[in-house]
Design an enzyme around this catalytic site. Structure first.
Site, PDB file in Angstrom:
ATOM      1  N   ASN A  78      -6.472   1.661   6.577  1.00 50.12           N
ATOM      2  CA  ASN A  78      -7.038   0.726   5.614  1.00 50.12           C
ATOM      3  C   ASN A  78      -7.982   1.501   4.702  1.00 50.12           C
ATOM      4  O   ASN A  78      -8.317   2.656   4.955  1.00 50.12           O
ATOM      5  CB  ASN A  78      -7.725  -0.466   6.294  1.00 50.12           C
ATOM      6  CG  ASN A  78      -8.907  -0.045   7.153  1.00 50.12           C
ATOM      7  OD1 ASN A  78      -9.765   0.717   6.709  1.00 50.12           O
ATOM      8  ND2 ASN A  78      -8.957  -0.539   8.382  1.00 50.12           N
ATOM      9  N   GLY A  84      -3.203  -1.992  14.618  1.00 46.45           N
ATOM     10  CA  GLY A  84      -1.865  -1.445  14.472  1.00 46.45           C
ATOM     11  C   GLY A  84      -1.821   0.060  14.602  1.00 46.45           C
ATOM     12  O   GLY A  84      -2.476   0.657  15.470  1.00 46.45           O
ATOM     13  N   ASP A 110      -3.086   2.289  12.656  1.00 43.54           N
ATOM     14  CA  ASP A 110      -4.404   2.846  12.368  1.00 43.54           C
ATOM     15  C   ASP A 110      -5.251   2.909  13.631  1.00 43.54           C
ATOM     16  O   ASP A 110      -5.817   3.957  13.981  1.00 43.54           O
ATOM     17  CB  ASP A 110      -5.077   1.984  11.304  1.00 43.54           C
ATOM     18  CG  ASP A 110      -6.283   2.657  10.669  1.00 43.54           C
ATOM     19  OD1 ASP A 110      -6.459   3.878  10.874  1.00 43.54           O
ATOM     20  OD2 ASP A 110      -7.029   1.972   9.943  1.00 43.54           O
ATOM     21  N   SER A 130       3.093  -0.764   5.576  1.00 43.88           N
ATOM     22  CA  SER A 130       2.983  -2.091   4.944  1.00 43.88           C
ATOM     23  C   SER A 130       3.924  -3.141   5.519  1.00 43.88           C
ATOM     24  O   SER A 130       3.929  -4.284   5.054  1.00 43.88           O
ATOM     25  CB  SER A 130       3.190  -2.011   3.421  1.00 43.88           C
ATOM     26  OG  SER A 130       2.089  -1.395   2.793  1.00 43.88           O
ATOM     27  N   THR A 131       4.727  -2.796   6.533  1.00 40.15           N
ATOM     28  CA  THR A 131       5.676  -3.782   7.065  1.00 40.15           C
ATOM     29  C   THR A 131       5.091  -4.635   8.189  1.00 40.15           C
ATOM     30  O   THR A 131       5.772  -5.527   8.677  1.00 40.15           O
ATOM     31  CB  THR A 131       6.946  -3.078   7.593  1.00 40.15           C
ATOM     32  OG1 THR A 131       6.587  -2.160   8.632  1.00 40.15           O
ATOM     33  CG2 THR A 131       7.656  -2.338   6.467  1.00 40.15           C
ATOM     34  N   VAL A 172       1.091  -6.233   9.176  1.00 39.93           N
ATOM     35  CA  VAL A 172       0.241  -7.331   8.700  1.00 39.93           C
ATOM     36  C   VAL A 172       0.255  -7.444   7.174  1.00 39.93           C
ATOM     37  O   VAL A 172      -0.143  -8.480   6.630  1.00 39.93           O
ATOM     38  CB  VAL A 172      -1.210  -7.168   9.202  1.00 39.93           C
ATOM     39  CG1 VAL A 172      -1.261  -7.283  10.712  1.00 39.93           C
ATOM     40  CG2 VAL A 172      -1.804  -5.849   8.731  1.00 39.93           C
TER      41      VAL A 172
END
Length: 332
Positions: free
Chosen positions: A39, A47, A49, A137-138, A140
């Site tokens: 982020n 996730g 991250d 990006s797939t 949340v």
């Protein structure tokens, strides 16, 4: 070329870059680089991250904090990338990139592509040769998996990079199958197609051009047979195009030269507005002449008169002209 290794992971050799799909945990990838779907704060999250920070340890977070205190006081912008240590991960470096949130009102595909392109650029600067990506990006951020796969696979395989080995680490079976399907549909790269063309003997090319030069206006005329007779009722034969023997010979040699290549020709045709009538083909890679030949010749099986369309629009002559120029001036 698409291969299926013994470990059942899916790999495609695209040009000189090897692209591999695996189902698994990105924190376990022993590549030079693992890419973190970070982020903007660079301070960890959920996730991928969160998993990278947990498994990599506090060294990663410490370097991220230094980046926030220096270069990225307002956070890492969407689509950009930056590297840190990989801490305790088996990789050498982590490259952090911020994916866009999917929107139905705004086209943000350029930002998604930029995440991959910028990550590869940073990896090149590090001297890395292998990179593992998640499906950015797939999660949340709700980017549809199939659309993301098309964008990112196309971006990675066309990138100007020294990276030899790219791995896409997919979390579940559905994501893996989607990426696999899209990877197969992309077909061979420009380099692979040109290598196939270059491997064909000279006499095959000379035969093609001799046949093409001998075509007359009469040879290019198309007649039609079938269709309902006047006043006829009931089911009748559908009309179909009849091409001359001379034109059929040219098309047969095109097929024999392996100019007809496996790829998603309908999607390529829709996405390439310059080429359906041959305009712009003279300046395009010779691989696009092969793809356009595939579009017309394969489409003929499903839609009568496609070759006639190619003749009338000038696309057939544009294909032959581009192939001849490549053969005479570019072939190695």
């Amino acid at each position: 070329m698409l291969i299926l290794p013994e470990n059942a992971d899916h790999a495609g050799i695209l040009g000189r870059m090897k692209i591999t799909l695996v189902r698994g945990d990105i924190t376990q990838q022993a590549t030079d680089v693992v890419v973190n779907a970070a982020n903007s704060s660079l301070l960890g999250g959920g996730g991928v991250d969160g998993a990278i920070h947990r498994h990599g340890g506090p060294e990663i977070l410490a370097e991220c904090r230094q980046l926030r205190a220096s270069r990225y006081g307002k956070g890492l912008p969407t689509g950009q990338a930056v590297a840190t240590t990989a801490g305790k991960l088996p990789a050498r470096w982590v490259i952090h990139t911020v994916g866009p949130v999917h929107s139905v009102k705004e086209d943000r595909s350029g930002l998604l592509a930029s995440c991959y392109r910028e990550s590869l650029r940073v990896a090149d600067e590090l001297g890395a040769r292998s990179v593992a990506f998640p499906a950015i990006s797939t999660g949340v951020y709700r980017w549809p998996m199939e659309d993301a796969a098309r964008i990112v696979l196309g971006t990675v395989r066309s990138a100007d990079t020294r990276i030899d080995d790219v791995t896409f680490v997919l979390f579940d079976v559905e994501a893996y199958q989607t990426f696999e399907r899209v990877l197969r549909g992309l077909g061979p790269t420009d380099e692979e197609i040109e290598a196939v063309l270059a491997a064909r003997p000279s006499e095959h090319w000379e035969k093609l051009f001799a046949l093409a030069d001998a075509l007359t206006d009469a040879d290019l005329e198309v007649t039609w047979e079938g269709g309902p007779e006047p006043g006829e009722e009931g089911v009748s034969e559908m009309p179909h195009a009849i091409y001359s023997d001379a034109l059929d010979a040219v098309l047969s040699v095109l097929v024999g030269l392996q100019v007809i290549v496996p790829f998603d020709w309908s999607a390529w045709h829709r996405a390439t507005p310059l080429f359906p009538d041959g305009n712009g083909l003279d300046q395009a890679p010779v691989a696009d002449a092969a793809r356009l030949a595939t579009t017309f010749i394969r489409a003929e099986r499903f839609s009568e008169g496609t070759i006639q369309e190619a003749i009338q629009s000038g696309a057939l002559h544009a294909i032959l002209r581009r192939l001849r120029h490549w053969y005479q001036n570019e072939r190695q």
